[in-house]
Design a protein around this motif. Structure first.
Motif, PDB file in Angstrom:
ATOM      1  N   ASP A   4      22.200   4.249  -2.854  1.00 42.86           N
ATOM      2  CA  ASP A   4      22.742   3.909  -4.127  1.00 42.86           C
ATOM      3  C   ASP A   4      21.970   3.873  -5.269  1.00 42.86           C
ATOM      4  OD1 ASP A   4      25.670   3.160  -5.249  1.00 42.86           O
ATOM      5  OD2 ASP A   4      24.528   1.351  -5.968  1.00 42.86           O
ATOM      6  N   VAL A   5      20.675   3.668  -4.791  1.00 48.81           N
ATOM      7  CA  VAL A   5      19.675   3.722  -6.078  1.00 48.81           C
ATOM      8  C   VAL A   5      18.907   5.105  -6.284  1.00 48.81           C
ATOM      9  CG1 VAL A   5      17.546   2.637  -6.717  1.00 48.81           C
ATOM     10  CG2 VAL A   5      19.372   1.350  -5.732  1.00 48.81           C
ATOM     11  N   GLU A   6      18.583   5.469  -4.961  1.00 45.06           N
ATOM     12  CA  GLU A   6      17.762   6.710  -4.945  1.00 45.06           C
ATOM     13  C   GLU A   6      18.755   8.067  -4.774  1.00 45.06           C
ATOM     14  OE1 GLU A   6      13.374   5.512  -3.421  1.00 45.06           O
ATOM     15  OE2 GLU A   6      14.705   6.153  -2.032  1.00 45.06           O
TER      16      GLU A   6
ATOM     17  N   LEU B 104      27.718   6.919  -6.977  1.00 45.02           N
ATOM     18  CA  LEU B 104      26.449   6.035  -6.851  1.00 45.02           C
ATOM     19  C   LEU B 104      26.318   5.182  -7.913  1.00 45.02           C
ATOM     20  CD1 LEU B 104      24.052   8.826  -5.115  1.00 45.02           C
ATOM     21  CD2 LEU B 104      25.572   7.029  -4.156  1.00 45.02           C
ATOM     22  N   ARG B 105      25.370   4.153  -7.779  1.00 44.41           N
ATOM     23  CA  ARG B 105      24.938   3.235  -9.008  1.00 44.41           C
ATOM     24  C   ARG B 105      25.918   2.280  -9.426  1.00 44.41           C
ATOM     25  NH1 ARG B 105      20.965   7.172  -7.654  1.00 44.41           N
ATOM     26  NH2 ARG B 105      22.114   8.652  -9.133  1.00 44.41           N
TER      27      ARG B 105
ATOM     28  N   THR C 291      22.509  -6.607  -3.697  1.00 45.27           N
ATOM     29  CA  THR C 291      22.484  -5.852  -2.584  1.00 45.27           C
ATOM     30  C   THR C 291      21.037  -5.968  -1.846  1.00 45.27           C
ATOM     31  OG1 THR C 291      21.169  -4.035  -3.701  1.00 45.27           O
ATOM     32  CG2 THR C 291      23.627  -3.617  -3.860  1.00 45.27           C
ATOM     33  N   PHE C 292      21.028  -5.267  -0.590  1.00 46.65           N
ATOM     34  CA  PHE C 292      19.693  -5.327   0.017  1.00 46.65           C
ATOM     35  C   PHE C 292      18.488  -5.112  -0.860  1.00 46.65           C
ATOM     36  CE2 PHE C 292      22.505  -5.146   3.803  1.00 46.65           C
ATOM     37  CZ  PHE C 292      22.357  -6.431   3.958  1.00 46.65           C
TER      38      PHE C 292
END
Lengths: 286, 286
Positions: free
Chosen positions: A217-219, A229-230, A239-240
């Motif tokens: 979701d970040v990368e 995403l994001r 999030t984790f």
């Protein structure tokens, strides 16, 4: 080896779903075919690989694999609804309520859940195994399992404080973990064998899978993942990654993959396909 | 006699559902308890009466009865959603999306469908009978059964012409008929007996039930029925009443009740409870 095996499973399970949905009438039928196409078919792979490991015939394994993919597809269609996560893109395609409408998306999810139990009930297995699998699938999907995880996830969006790590872990164990665990345990259950090792493997794998999802979701890249995403970061959701940092999350995912692989020691090298699947889960780009 | 018997069944099946839902967590659990309370419990009555007629023990009959009422309750919660029939009143109570919100209503319906299969899979019956019941319920509920009926009903709202009598009959056979037929056949299936007579009874009963519903929509009282009325007429939708006239619809419902009662001739007077149920269906005020 793993790439070829999961591609084979994906093709076979897609064929089984196409057959089941071939005569499904109307727009809902069309949208059910749309909603069940594509995807990594990780859950189907776990069913088929776990079944092969326990000497289960491919036919009933395929029915169980198609069943869990139908259940998973239902959950995605409903999760994508405007009242839920409100997503317009899934597996690189417009979501069902975008391509058709909300009523169709609600009905498609409902019918896919029925289809999951339909497929499972027709697996050529001793009836007592079918009943055990059915009971487990109903429990994994229901108000104590996947639905509860999704409810916790929605509640988190409006909670006064972000969730803690134990809370996120509990949420994900239900939201995505329960169906993954069912998938991994289906093989030994079909063979009337001990589902313990596959259960331990799946619990570590499921958590690693979700941590990898948060990292993606970040990368990740929207074109490669085929979904938006994001969104979590934008919504300020815990999030984790937000709780452990990017490096911490990657390290934890790596440790979980080791745990997953070790849980399979009783099977020796015959379980190498499942070990590769665990490594794939944290290296995937989609 | 019939009044007392259906009240007994309603109380017992409500107790079984309460037990199943007692520990269901969160708002979704609370809303599941709301959605499964009340109602005539006609489907549960058909299961229990059909089971008693075939010498099936009350325990497994009750599990099957609770299962079909959970399935029915799910269908009502989703049908009431704004994207579907958009109803705010059900069984004299606010609907789930009104009392809570849309996301909760979607999840409640989803979890109630899972619960239906969960309850059925735990019925104390030979496993092959559980599998037969599960397969039948999945088929009755899914994209060729109830969901297809609901999709046809929604499509009818925007169709250029009102539906014809054969089309309405087909629609209702799926939308409400399929679950009623499953309910009536559950007893003989649990006893490994011929489900034929109960199936014929249910098909006539289900159609009579829907004609009575259309009559109630015109003649009924919202306070007594506990749901919104006169919606079909306002929407210009074809109903059995619009197609046959009020007197014609009443006469047809009466003929169907006779057909339903005659289908039970093989059981003699032991099936008088089911015959009373058929007469109740067209005389009910709610």
């Amino acid at each position: 080896m793993f790439d070829r095996r999961i591609a084979e499973v994906a093709a076979t399970v897609s064929g089984r779903l196409d057959l089941a949905l071939r005569d499904m009438p109307g727009e809902v039928g069309e949208a059910m075919r749309h909603a069940t196409s594509g995807g990594k078919r990780l859950r189907a792979f776990l069913v088929c690989e776990g079944a092969a490991l326990h000497g289960v015939a491919p036919g009933p394994a395929l029915d169980a694999a198609a069943a869990i993919e139908a259940m998973h597809a239902y959950s995605l269609v409903h999760d994508d609804l405007p009242a839920m996560d409100d997503d317009d893109l899934r597996r690189g395609q417009p979501t069902v309520h975008v391509k058709w409408n909300e009523a169709t998306a609600i009905l498609v999810g409902d019918a896919l859940q029925s289809l999951a139990f339909d497929l499972l009930s027709h697996a050529a297995l001793p009836a007592d195994r079918v009943v055990t699998l059915t009971a487990g699938m109903a429990r994994a999907a229901g108000g104590m399992g996947m639905v509860h995880g999704q409810a916790l996830d929605i509640a988190a969006e409006t909670a006064p404080e972000p969730l803690s790590l134990p809370q996120i872990t509990e949420l994900q164990a239900r939201k995505t973990g329960a169906l993954i665990e069912w998938s991994a345990q289906a093989g030994p259950i079909m063979a009337d064998a001990d589902p313990g090792p596959m259960g331990a493997y799946a619990r570590a794998l499921g958590l690693a899978f979700q941590i990898a999802d948060d990292i993606l979701d970040v990368e990740g890249d929207e074109a490669e993942t085929g979904k938006r995403l994001r969104k979590d970061t934008a919504a300020g959701k815990a999030t984790f990654v937000s709780l452990m940092g990017l490096d911490g999350a990657k390290a934890e995912a790596g440790r979980l993959v080791e745990t997953a692989c070790e849980a399979l020691s009783v099977y020796g090298e015959r379980a190498d396909g499942l070990r590769e699947a665990a490594r794939f889960v944290i290296s995937r780009q989609s």
